[in-house]
Scaffold this motif. Structure first.
Motif, mmCIF file in Angstrom:
data_model
loop_
_atom_site.group_PDB
_atom_site.id
_atom_site.type_symbol
_atom_site.label_atom_id
_atom_site.label_comp_id
_atom_site.label_asym_id
_atom_site.label_seq_id
_atom_site.Cartn_x
_atom_site.Cartn_y
_atom_site.Cartn_z
ATOM 1 N N UNK A 210 -7.931 5.493 11.909
ATOM 2 C CA UNK A 210 -8.442 4.129 12.095
ATOM 3 C C UNK A 210 -8.511 3.418 10.756
ATOM 4 N N UNK A 211 -9.088 4.105 9.765
ATOM 5 C CA UNK A 211 -9.185 3.515 8.435
ATOM 6 C C UNK A 211 -8.963 4.587 7.386
ATOM 7 N N UNK A 212 -8.141 4.267 6.424
ATOM 8 C CA UNK A 212 -7.954 5.168 5.294
ATOM 9 C C UNK A 212 -8.375 4.424 4.042
ATOM 10 N N UNK A 213 -9.055 5.142 3.160
ATOM 11 C CA UNK A 213 -9.427 4.497 1.902
ATOM 12 C C UNK A 213 -9.182 5.461 0.746
ATOM 13 N N UNK A 214 -8.599 4.904 -0.287
ATOM 14 C CA UNK A 214 -8.249 5.699 -1.463
ATOM 15 C C UNK A 214 -8.619 4.914 -2.717
ATOM 16 N N UNK A 215 -9.239 5.593 -3.689
ATOM 17 C CA UNK A 215 -9.498 4.933 -4.969
ATOM 18 C C UNK A 215 -9.311 5.929 -6.099
ATOM 19 N N UNK A 216 -9.033 5.398 -7.277
ATOM 20 C CA UNK A 216 -8.682 6.244 -8.411
ATOM 21 C C UNK A 216 -9.751 6.232 -9.491
ATOM 22 N N UNK A 217 -9.708 7.261 -10.318
ATOM 23 C CA UNK A 217 -10.430 7.268 -11.598
ATOM 24 C C UNK A 217 -9.426 7.684 -12.663
ATOM 25 N N UNK A 218 -9.501 7.084 -13.829
ATOM 26 C CA UNK A 218 -8.712 7.551 -14.974
ATOM 27 C C UNK A 218 -7.327 6.973 -15.121
ATOM 28 N N UNK A 219 -6.912 6.087 -14.227
ATOM 29 C CA UNK A 219 -5.550 5.559 -14.342
ATOM 30 C C UNK A 219 -5.512 4.044 -14.576
ATOM 31 N N UNK A 220 -6.585 3.506 -15.046
ATOM 32 C CA UNK A 220 -6.616 2.082 -15.362
ATOM 33 C C UNK A 220 -7.978 1.755 -15.908
ATOM 34 N N UNK A 221 -8.198 0.544 -16.367
ATOM 35 C CA UNK A 221 -9.487 0.181 -16.959
ATOM 36 C C UNK A 221 -10.633 0.202 -15.944
ATOM 37 N N UNK A 222 -10.315 0.016 -14.673
ATOM 38 C CA UNK A 222 -11.330 0.073 -13.617
ATOM 39 C C UNK A 222 -10.777 0.946 -12.489
ATOM 40 N N UNK A 223 -11.626 1.320 -11.514
ATOM 41 C CA UNK A 223 -11.085 2.038 -10.360
ATOM 42 C C UNK A 223 -10.069 1.150 -9.642
ATOM 43 N N UNK A 224 -9.068 1.784 -9.037
ATOM 44 C CA UNK A 224 -8.041 1.023 -8.308
ATOM 45 C C UNK A 224 -8.083 1.433 -6.841
ATOM 46 N N UNK A 225 -8.202 0.471 -5.950
ATOM 47 C CA UNK A 225 -8.071 0.744 -4.519
ATOM 48 C C UNK A 225 -6.576 0.775 -4.204
ATOM 49 N N UNK A 226 -6.134 1.819 -3.511
ATOM 50 C CA UNK A 226 -4.702 1.982 -3.254
ATOM 51 C C UNK A 226 -4.370 1.478 -1.854
ATOM 52 N N UNK A 227 -4.502 0.174 -1.689
ATOM 53 C CA UNK A 227 -4.414 -0.418 -0.354
ATOM 54 C C UNK A 227 -3.070 -0.131 0.332
ATOM 55 N N UNK A 228 -1.972 -0.281 -0.409
ATOM 56 C CA UNK A 228 -0.657 -0.100 0.216
ATOM 57 C C UNK A 228 -0.457 1.346 0.695
ATOM 58 N N UNK A 229 -1.054 2.291 -0.021
ATOM 59 C CA UNK A 229 -0.968 3.687 0.414
ATOM 60 C C UNK A 229 -1.854 3.910 1.639
ATOM 61 N N UNK A 230 -3.005 3.270 1.641
ATOM 62 C CA UNK A 230 -3.909 3.375 2.795
ATOM 63 C C UNK A 230 -3.207 2.883 4.065
ATOM 64 N N UNK A 231 -2.465 1.778 3.908
ATOM 65 C CA UNK A 231 -1.815 1.165 5.080
ATOM 66 C C UNK A 231 -0.778 2.082 5.708
ATOM 67 N N UNK A 232 -0.088 2.848 4.877
ATOM 68 C CA UNK A 232 0.892 3.796 5.420
ATOM 69 C C UNK A 232 0.211 4.730 6.411
ATOM 70 N N UNK A 233 -0.970 5.225 6.032
ATOM 71 C CA UNK A 233 -1.687 6.188 6.885
ATOM 72 C C UNK A 233 -2.230 5.507 8.135
ATOM 73 N N UNK A 234 -2.690 4.283 7.969
ATOM 74 C CA UNK A 234 -3.240 3.561 9.129
ATOM 75 C C UNK A 234 -2.146 3.231 10.140
#
Ligand SMILES: Cc1cc2nc3c(=O)[nH]c(=O)nc-3n(C[C@H](O)[C@H](O)[C@H](O)COP(=O)(O)OP(=O)(O)OC[C@H]3O[C@@H](n4cnc5c(N)ncnc54)[C@H](O)[C@@H]3O)c2cc1C
Ligand code: FES
Ligand code: FES
Lengths: 291, 161
Positions: A210-234
């Motif tokens: 129903x909903x996928x959520x992904x976020x990063x640490x360590x790969x940019x100045x702030x956390x990044x929400x990986x929306x396009x990757x989430x959409x693949x799973x949804x």
């Protein structure tokens, strides 16, 4: 003496703390757990005129269940979260991330609010707040603001907090009981800041997502929400192929910097590997909870 | 010298008082003002763990606390581990299993191990290694320390060594 001289205040109420911050108009620093600020003071990288130590403000330390959320006072110690039954039950992702923050003696003092306000790009909590769509409650001298993580984290060690504001509470929506979660990271040594971390939260039914959520640490100045990757799973569900596709997409979505610890390419590679691992683990946990 | 603050705290079961500048680190207060030099200072920024003590029963870095923050607190340092002239089981086990060479990390190692065992009395070897990653040792290679903590855990659970 390691730190340079400062005027020390240890107020016992939030109002007093706010008045002090206003009085020093930008020349005072809030001291919470001190696990990031004290090293900066000891090295004299930071030399504020005054310290406003909030450790004696009992009203900033609590874990409450309310309106489908866990509301956590900013001064709540990481160690308290680690051993809290409420957190274990309702926010297992926060629990898992907590065990990865430094070491137990660091978590004894370190606070959830301090970690978020410090906004280290490699820290676990900013990624967890981002993936869980937490609300950050910020109190100023006159009014309160409630910020989304995207509004709160502005850049490397930079947040939307003004110098006379205090982060007072973090509100985490409690995910549905059948959700799956994972926080996975790669660090050089146990307890070190991660090179890359991935937080995943899946609201799934069987292989449907129903909903996928992904976020990063360590790969940019702030956390990044990986929306396009989430959409693949949804769209495609939680199959091995879609998990693989999401992991590949995740690595394309990040823009990591090279530094002493790891190159851009290595961090991108880790993003893909860790996204795959996080999704597999989150999926397995969700299935386990669905029985 | 800027303002001085009075403090009163309990260290190893004894009430102690002092007067310090607010910028004085807790570890320096213990060593310089109270003469408790068992707690070591290494990196002074939270990494090495040599300064780890118990604050109100929980392990914490004394180089990342101000002495004034310990006003009213109860502390336990390595000097407080032995009771009535008898070493703590952890100390016995470190002795027995070669858990130290130069001894620089030992005070922090003992306190971190103490906290590990009070939060997890039956740790696996992996959990011991993860727990002890809180303190750096440049000498032993850690094997002796891990064995010592395993032995102490068993002893504290009341088992035979
Ligand atoms: C050896 C070591 C290893 C570590 N490893 C990790 C790790 O792996 N992952 C990780 O995430 N962290 C790690 N940390 C950092 C640690 O988690 C800190 O707890 C955290 O970064 C800061 O929280 P604190 O409560 O100690 O804040 P402090 O150090 O007291 O404050 C940090 C900053 O936030 C501000 N601040 C604090 N609270 C508030 C508030 N309520 N409102 C407004 N501003 C505020 C302060 O003014 C300061 O600028 C490590 C630290 C050490 C020493
Ligand atoms: S001296 Fe405190 S951790 Fe190194
Ligand atoms: S015994 Fe020398 S540092 Fe550990």
């Amino acid at each position: 003496m390691k730190p340079s001289p400062f005027i020390y205040h240890d107020p016992t109420s939030i109002e007093e703390a706010l008045a002090l911050l206003q009085h020093y108009s930008g020349d005072a620093k809030v001291l919470a757990g001190g696990q990031s600020l004290m090293p900066l003071l000891n090295f004299r990288l930071s030399a504020p005129t005054a310290l406003v130590d909030i450790n004696r403000i009992a009203a900033l330390s609590y874990i409450q269940q309310e309106a489908g959320q866990l509301r956590i006072g900013a001064l709540t110690r990481q160690r308290t979260l680690e051993f809290s039954a409420l957190v274990r039950e309702h926010l297992p992702l926060l629990y898992e991330a907590t065990t990865l923050v430094g070491h137990l003696p660091i978590r004894t003092r370190g606070t959830i609010g301090g970690s978020l306000a410090h906004a280290d790009p490699a820290a676990e909590y900013p990624a967890v707040a981002t993936v869980m769509e937490a609300e950050l409650v910020v109190q100023g001298p006159k009014s309160q603001r409630i910020l989304r993580p995207e509004e709160f984290f502005l850049g490397y060690l930079t947040t939307a907090l003004a110098s006379d504001e205090v982060l007072v509470e973090v509100r985490f929506p409690i995910p549905p009981p059948t959700s799956g979660w994972a926080f996975v990271e790669f660090a050089r040594r146990h307890g070190d800041f991660a090179l890359v971390g991935i937080a995943a939260l899946l609201d799934a039914e069987g292989e449907q997502c129903r909903r996928a959520r992904l976020a990063t640490a360590g790969v940019g100045p702030t956390p990044v929400r990986l929306r396009a990757a989430e959409q693949i799973l949804e769209h495609e569900g939680l199959t091995e192929q879609s998990i693989e596709a999401a992991a590949v997409r995740a690595a394309e979505l990040v823009e990591p910097q090279s530094d002493l610890h790891a190159s851009t390419d290595f961090r991108r590679h880790l993003t893909q590997v860790l996204t795959r691992r996080a999704l597999r683990q989150a999926k397995a946990r969700s299935q386990e909870r669905q029985g | 010298m800027s303002e001085q603050r009075q403090l009163r705290l309990v260290v190893n079961g004894e009430v102690r008082t002092g007067q310090v500048e607010p910028r004085k680190l807790l570890v320096d207060f213990l060593r310089e003002d109270l003469g408790l030099t068992g707690t070591h200072v290494g990196c002074e920024h939270g990494i090495c763990g040599a300064c780890t003590i118990l604050v109100n029963g929980e392990a914490a870095r004394s180089c990342l606390m101000l002495a004034v923050q310990a006003d009213g607190a109860e502390l336990l340092t390595v000097e407080g581990l032995a009771r009535e002239g008898r070493l703590h089981p952890l100390q016995d086990a470190f002795w027995e299993h070669h858990g130290l060479q130069c001894g620089f990390c030992t005070p922090g190692m003992l306190i971190a191990a103490y906290d590990l065992l009070q939060t997890n009395p039956t740790p696996t070897e992996e959990e011991i290694r993860a727990g002890l990653s809180a303190v750096l040792c440049r000498c032993t290679g850690y094997h002796g320390i891990v064995r010592a903590v395993q032995a102490a855990a068993e002893c504290l659970r009341g088992g035979e060594e």
